[in-house]
Design an enzyme around this catalytic site. Structure first.
Site, mmCIF file in Angstrom:
data_model
loop_
_atom_site.group_PDB
_atom_site.id
_atom_site.type_symbol
_atom_site.label_atom_id
_atom_site.label_comp_id
_atom_site.label_asym_id
_atom_site.label_seq_id
_atom_site.Cartn_x
_atom_site.Cartn_y
_atom_site.Cartn_z
ATOM 1 C CE LYS A 1 80.830 45.817 24.364
ATOM 2 N NZ LYS A 1 81.742 44.788 24.915
ATOM 3 C CD GLU B 1 73.655 49.941 26.331
ATOM 4 O OE1 GLU B 1 73.135 50.864 25.670
ATOM 5 O OE2 GLU B 1 74.219 48.962 25.800
ATOM 6 C CB SER C 1 85.362 39.392 21.414
ATOM 7 O OG SER C 1 85.579 38.976 22.748
HETATM 8 C C1 PLP Z 1 81.369 43.613 25.512
HETATM 9 C C2 PLP Z 1 82.282 42.504 25.170
HETATM 10 C C3 PLP Z 1 81.802 41.195 24.964
HETATM 11 C C4 PLP Z 1 80.378 40.787 25.178
HETATM 12 O O1 PLP Z 1 79.463 41.353 24.321
HETATM 13 P P1 PLP Z 1 78.800 40.550 23.098
HETATM 14 O O2 PLP Z 1 77.700 41.454 22.661
HETATM 15 O O3 PLP Z 1 78.307 39.239 23.624
HETATM 16 O O4 PLP Z 1 79.849 40.376 22.079
HETATM 17 C C5 PLP Z 1 82.712 40.214 24.563
HETATM 18 N N1 PLP Z 1 84.019 40.498 24.416
HETATM 19 C C6 PLP Z 1 84.520 41.737 24.635
HETATM 20 C C7 PLP Z 1 85.978 41.958 24.465
HETATM 21 C C8 PLP Z 1 83.669 42.778 25.018
HETATM 22 O O5 PLP Z 1 84.179 44.002 25.240
#
Ligand code: PLP
Length: 402
Positions: A92, A114, A381
């Site tokens: 993010k 948000e 992610s």
């Molecule tokens: C917020 C988040 C997501 C989901 O958001 P996307 O916009 O689909 O990437 C996925 N993995 C992590 C670690 C997150 O913090």
């Protein structure tokens, strides 16, 4: 449809996307679109962004060969793109650094955002602190109660957290409130949207700021293996980490993409958060895309063990990719995600975020039936530190808490 005809109309991906917003926001979105396009074409902006990614986020993130997991599963060679190693623990930060720089360039001194579980809020608060911007984050009061630590982190960095008492008091309601604030404050304020959803140009600009994931992974894979992966797997909430890793390889047609949505407790409406697999086209938060809705067209309640995937909509480009077949979308249940989290922790010493664990689970399912000469790349992610309380509670309830 070929990728070349993917965006015949600005702001649309096939039939999806657009700007379904009140008149007062049209001007702001148009201005943002112009400013973003100019910035993205400007070498000095790109150099500032690259520098922020390097010095603040800690990029490039590692491309990691998961040797023990690969050996355990006995199939494809599994690589992990380590977004969990970024500052603040997920992908993010890439987006919030880009949008904060854009706010500075536009001369806007205040940013708003948000947040659901608080991850995007913390990433925005971080970028705001770094660039000296005033920051307010809208958060459902129910989420504020559940995510006290992230609320505290935001406040430590000088951000004001605004409780939202409307609706279910969660992410969707916080997004509505942030939009409302923006309508009244657009002259001085930039709205840092957290994913590739929302009205044009947000899907384009968030994808642009997240492309670094896929560009790096592509280069790292060529350096390391001399070729591209056979398959790339990413979890899909709003869709930003998936877009970030897919987009730079979109035209590499030998690379297969799999997006994994939250299958939750069951595939009954209300028990999951899988609009691409179980929803239908509709308008939510300013764009046309797949949405989970009931028979009356009302946005349905959603559930996922991972707060970051707990959203009834998805970015419009994913809807386009679903219809065109460029990406295959599937779901992973809460239980399979938790099992994958435990397995990666034990085999590799990496505790993945519950969101990312959905992608890991899909890799665990697929790798054994792939050849040992094939490569499967997982977008990790984020890291799972934030989820440890939740996991502990779940294991305790099952009677095997440690
Ligand atoms: C917020 C988040 C997501 C989901 O958001 P996307 O916009 O689909 O990437 C996925 N993995 C992590 C670690 C997150 O913090």
């Amino acid at each position: 449809m070929t990728p070349e005809t993917a965006t015949p109309r600005d702001g649309y991906f096939g039939a999806y996307g657009g700007q379904f917003v009140p008149e007062t926001l049209m001007k702001a979105l148009h201005q943002l679109d112009c400013e973003f396009k100019a910035a993205w074409a400007d070498e000095s902006f790109r150099a500032d962004f690259d520098r922020a990614l390097r010095e603040i986020a800690g990029r490039p993130s590692e491309l990691y060969f998961a040797e023990r997991l690969t050996r355990d599963l006995g199939g494809a060679r599994i690589y992990l793109k380590r977004e969990d190693m970024n500052h603040t623990g997920a992908h993010k930060i890439n987006n919030t650094l880009g949008q904060a720089l854009l706010a500075v360039r536009m001369g806007k001194q205040r940013v708003i955002a948000e947040t659901g579980a608080g991850q995007h809020g913390v990433a925005t608060a971080t970028a705001a602190a770094v660039f000296g911007l005033d920051c307010e984050v809208y958060m459902g009061s129910e989420d504020i109660r559940r995510q006290a630590l992230n609320v505290f982190r935001m406040r430590l960095m000088g951000t004001k957290v605004v409780p939202v008492e409307s609706g279910q008091k969660t992410l969707k309601d916080a997004l509505n409130e942030a939009m409302r604030d923006w309508m009244a404050s657009v002259e001085t304020t930039h709205y840092v949207l957290g994913t590739v959803a929302g009205p044009h140009p947000f899907p384009d600009l968030v994808t642009a700021f997240q492309r670094c994931i896929g560009s790096e992974a592509r280069r790292q894979m060529l350096d390391r293996e001399g070729r591209l992966p056979d398959m790339v797997v990413a979890c899909v909430g709003g869709g930003s980490n998936a877009s970030g890793i897919f987009k730079p390889m979109e035209n590499d047609t030998d690379v297969q993409f799999v997006g994994v949505e939250a299958g939750g407790r069951s595939m009954h409406l209300g028990d999951h958060a899988a609009p691409l697999c179980a929803g239908s086209p509709g308008v939510l938060h300013g764009s046309l895309s797949y949405v989970l809705q009931d028979a009356d067209g009302q946005t349905a309640p959603v559930h996922s063990v991972s707060a970051g995937l707990d959203y009834p909509g998805v970015g419009p480009e994913h809807s386009f990719w679903k219809d065109s077949g460029r990406v295959e979308y599937t779901t992973c249940s809460d239980d399979d995600a938790i099992a994958a989290l435990m397995r990666l922790s034990e085999t590799e010493g990496i505790i993945p975020a519950l969101e990312s664990s959905h992608a890991v689970a899909e890799a665990i399912k697929r790798a054994p039936s792939m050849g040992s000469d094939e490569i499967l790349l997982v977008n990790l992610s984020g890291r799972g530190d934030k989820d440890c309380n939740e996991i502990q509670e779940i294991l305790k309830r099952r009677g095997n808490g440690q």
